[in-house]
Scaffold this active site. Structure first.
Site, mmCIF file in Angstrom:
data_model
loop_
_atom_site.group_PDB
_atom_site.id
_atom_site.type_symbol
_atom_site.label_atom_id
_atom_site.label_comp_id
_atom_site.label_asym_id
_atom_site.label_seq_id
_atom_site.Cartn_x
_atom_site.Cartn_y
_atom_site.Cartn_z
ATOM 1 N N ASP A 1 7.358 48.837 18.321
ATOM 2 C CA ASP A 1 7.107 47.326 18.757
ATOM 3 C C ASP A 1 8.448 46.634 19.261
ATOM 4 O OD1 ASP A 1 4.574 48.625 18.373
ATOM 5 O OD2 ASP A 1 4.170 47.447 16.450
ATOM 6 N N GLY B 1 17.365 57.476 18.651
ATOM 7 C CA GLY B 1 17.701 56.835 19.433
ATOM 8 C C GLY B 1 16.507 57.040 20.828
ATOM 9 N N ASN C 1 7.099 57.421 22.452
ATOM 10 C CA ASN C 1 7.967 57.867 20.939
ATOM 11 C C ASN C 1 7.366 59.769 21.285
ATOM 12 O OD1 ASN C 1 5.982 59.127 19.547
ATOM 13 N ND2 ASN C 1 5.503 57.400 18.432
ATOM 14 N N LYS D 1 -0.389 46.247 17.347
ATOM 15 C CA LYS D 1 1.036 46.353 18.819
ATOM 16 C C LYS D 1 1.248 45.839 19.554
ATOM 17 C CE LYS D 1 0.212 51.865 17.747
ATOM 18 N NZ LYS D 1 0.989 51.877 16.937
ATOM 19 N N GLY D 2 0.674 45.522 20.550
ATOM 20 C CA GLY D 2 0.616 44.544 21.094
ATOM 21 C C GLY D 2 1.015 42.847 20.083
ATOM 22 N N THR E 1 8.147 50.747 10.273
ATOM 23 C CA THR E 1 7.012 50.738 10.719
ATOM 24 C C THR E 1 6.554 49.672 11.619
ATOM 25 O OG1 THR E 1 6.256 51.225 8.909
ATOM 26 C CG2 THR E 1 4.724 50.097 10.169
ATOM 27 N N ASP F 1 12.232 50.376 6.318
ATOM 28 C CA ASP F 1 10.574 50.525 6.808
ATOM 29 C C ASP F 1 10.797 50.620 8.566
ATOM 30 O OD1 ASP F 1 7.962 49.948 7.349
ATOM 31 O OD2 ASP F 1 7.566 48.152 6.459
ATOM 32 N N GLU G 1 -4.343 49.787 21.948
ATOM 33 C CA GLU G 1 -4.537 49.513 20.957
ATOM 34 C C GLU G 1 -5.867 48.330 21.366
ATOM 35 O OE1 GLU G 1 -2.305 50.155 16.567
ATOM 36 O OE2 GLU G 1 -1.887 47.186 17.457
ATOM 37 N N LEU H 1 13.113 57.883 20.256
ATOM 38 C CA LEU H 1 13.271 59.578 19.357
ATOM 39 C C LEU H 1 13.886 58.843 18.120
ATOM 40 C CD1 LEU H 1 16.101 60.943 21.695
ATOM 41 C CD2 LEU H 1 13.426 61.239 21.816
HETATM 42 P P1 ATP Z 1 6.096 53.054 15.292
HETATM 43 O O1 ATP Z 1 5.393 54.082 15.545
HETATM 44 O O2 ATP Z 1 6.871 53.394 13.284
HETATM 45 O O3 ATP Z 1 6.126 51.337 15.758
HETATM 46 P P2 ATP Z 1 7.724 54.843 16.854
HETATM 47 O O4 ATP Z 1 7.359 56.057 16.316
HETATM 48 O O5 ATP Z 1 7.242 53.918 18.283
HETATM 49 O O6 ATP Z 1 7.525 54.059 15.937
HETATM 50 P P3 ATP Z 1 10.704 55.419 17.342
HETATM 51 O O7 ATP Z 1 10.835 56.266 17.974
HETATM 52 O O8 ATP Z 1 10.719 55.596 15.670
HETATM 53 O O9 ATP Z 1 9.722 54.467 17.414
HETATM 54 O O10 ATP Z 1 11.842 54.187 17.241
HETATM 55 C C1 ATP Z 1 11.920 53.088 18.052
HETATM 56 C C2 ATP Z 1 13.253 52.755 18.187
HETATM 57 O O11 ATP Z 1 13.657 52.255 17.035
HETATM 58 C C3 ATP Z 1 14.270 53.985 18.248
HETATM 59 O O12 ATP Z 1 14.234 54.603 19.996
HETATM 60 C C4 ATP Z 1 16.149 52.910 18.124
HETATM 61 O O13 ATP Z 1 15.973 52.257 19.016
HETATM 62 C C5 ATP Z 1 14.640 52.467 17.187
HETATM 63 N N1 ATP Z 1 15.125 53.154 15.893
HETATM 64 C C6 ATP Z 1 13.950 53.487 14.906
HETATM 65 N N2 ATP Z 1 14.160 54.148 13.827
HETATM 66 C C7 ATP Z 1 15.635 53.952 14.128
HETATM 67 C C8 ATP Z 1 16.596 53.768 12.554
HETATM 68 N N3 ATP Z 1 16.595 54.845 11.194
HETATM 69 N N4 ATP Z 1 17.765 53.619 12.798
HETATM 70 C C9 ATP Z 1 18.546 52.981 13.902
HETATM 71 N N5 ATP Z 1 17.239 52.853 14.906
HETATM 72 C C10 ATP Z 1 15.919 53.119 14.775
HETATM 73 O O1 RIB Z 2 3.437 49.506 15.594
HETATM 74 C C1 RIB Z 2 2.956 49.229 14.527
HETATM 75 C C2 RIB Z 2 1.470 48.448 13.889
HETATM 76 O O2 RIB Z 2 0.689 49.422 13.781
HETATM 77 C C3 RIB Z 2 1.307 47.591 12.920
HETATM 78 O O3 RIB Z 2 1.792 45.958 13.399
HETATM 79 C C4 RIB Z 2 -0.037 47.894 13.298
HETATM 80 O O4 RIB Z 2 -0.686 46.911 13.215
HETATM 81 C C5 RIB Z 2 -0.401 49.116 13.207
HETATM 82 O O5 RIB Z 2 -1.687 49.551 14.012
#
Ligand code: ATP
Ligand code: RIB
Length: 306
Positions: A253, A226, A185, A40-41, A249, A247, A141, A222
């Site tokens: 970040d 958004g 999140n 993450k960092g 993932t 994707d 992390e 969210l």
């Molecule tokens: P992850 O743990 O997978 O890194 P997260 O749960 O921390 O993600 P999310 O809230 O899912 O973060 O998403 C972060 C931001 O990414 C959202 O606020 C939005 O700006 C963008 N985003 C995520 N999914 C989408 C999507 N399907 N379409 C457009 N933007 C998205």
């Molecule tokens: O937020 C995504 C990250 O979380 C991945 O790059 C993985 O390394 C996990 O730690």
């Protein structure tokens, strides 16, 4: 433009795409494997750097081949490597990531390795760098003691601290107090506050919970919907850009990296959220984590097109 320190994990991401996520005991034939820089960092540091910020990346590597993945990526991206920390006896970490190719949902196991061994003295060694930074962006992390230490040092030095609460774990009251911004999140916000984020009203309640702990600004991401933003003056849900995600993932970040980059340019919180949403929307249309982060020109072009 002011300076940004990003303090957090680097691990090598070992990512497999699969027709469905396996249940315990099941073996599924995957369709693709990709290895690359992650954590993450590091993802957040690279996102901010590519978005145009003046970033000092602080993470801890082993003395091994996986460390080479970080160093090669930083060389390729022309990032400063002088504040990297090294462990002589603990290996660089790794993350095992499975992505469902239909739903784009993922499951991750992260083994922090060297990033779990950052000492208080190592944190103190970046004092001069921190002093010059307007923002510190960090996550949960690395070992908790390092997170605690870097946040308290930054606060002492008058640096604005942005805490992305991933991967989620209990946060002490002392850490919350005086944070410039927190960026959970919705799942993390629920775990931390005990409030289910099922709409604006409850997001407001969660924001009040963080404000009462001494946090100055609250952003709850969210996903495809958004972000919820609460400042002292205004509370609103800012929609995401509409794109076809393949994707997600590292979407969080991407968002956090974009946010700090825009803030360090002097943009206000609302304009920074828009920039971060755009950066994250571009990243979810690409495979991988660090490699999915777009360059500044792409972000600006994308925002202009919308
Ligand atoms: P992850 O743990 O997978 O890194 P997260 O749960 O921390 O993600 P999310 O809230 O899912 O973060 O998403 C972060 C931001 O990414 C959202 O606020 C939005 O700006 C963008 N985003 C995520 N999914 C989408 C999507 N399907 N379409 C457009 N933007 C998205
Ligand atoms: O937020 C995504 C990250 O979380 C991945 O790059 C993985 O390394 C996990 O730690």
């Amino acid at each position: 433009m002011s300076k940004v320190t990003v303090f957090g994990s680097f691990v090598v991401d070992l990512m497999g795409r699969t027709p469905h996520l396996p249940v315990p005991g099941e073996t599924v034939k995957g369709s693709m494997f990709k290895m690359g820089p992650g954590g993450k960092g590091f993802n957040q540091g690279v996102a901010a750097h590519k978005a145009g910020a003046d970033v000092t990346m602080v993470t801890k590597l082993g003395r091994d081949t996986f460390a080479g993945v970080a160093l090669a990526a930083m060389d390729e991206l022309n990032m400063k490597k002088d504040k990297l920390l090294y462990s002589d006896d603990v290996e660089t970490g790794a993350a095992l990531i499975m992505v469902d190719e239909n739903s784009s949902q993922n499951e991750i196991v992260v083994i922090l390795g060297s990033c779990n061994t950052i000492t208080d003295e190592e944190v103190e060694s970046i004092t001069d760098e921190l002093k010059q930074s307007e923002f510190l962006l960090t996550q949960l992390e690395t070992n908790v003691s390092a997170t605690r230490k870097v946040i308290s040092l930054a606060k002492e030095l008058g640096v604005k601290v942005i805490l992305n609460t991933a991967p989620v774990q209990e946060v002490e009251d002392e850490i919350y107090d005086g944070l410039y911004m927190i960026t959970p999140n919705e799942v993390e916000a629920e775990i931390l506050t005990g409030i289910v984020i099922d709409g604006k009203e409850n997001a407001d309640k969660a924001a009040d919970w963080f404000f009462a702990k001494g946090v100055q600004n609250v952003i709850i991401t969210l996903g495809g919907r958004g972000v919820y933003v609460a400042t002292a003056e205004k509370r609103e849900i800012v929609p995401a850009y509409t794109v076809k995600a393949i994707d997600t993932t590292g979407a969080g970040d991407a968002f956090n990296g974009g946010l700090v980059a825009a803030l360090s340019e002097g943009k206000d919180i609302w304009a920074s959220v828009d920039f971060a949403n755009a950066l994250a929307a571009l990243s979810v249309q690409r495979l991988g984590t660090t490699p999915a982060m777009p360059w500044r020109e792409e972000i600006l072009r994308f925002m202009g097109e919308k």
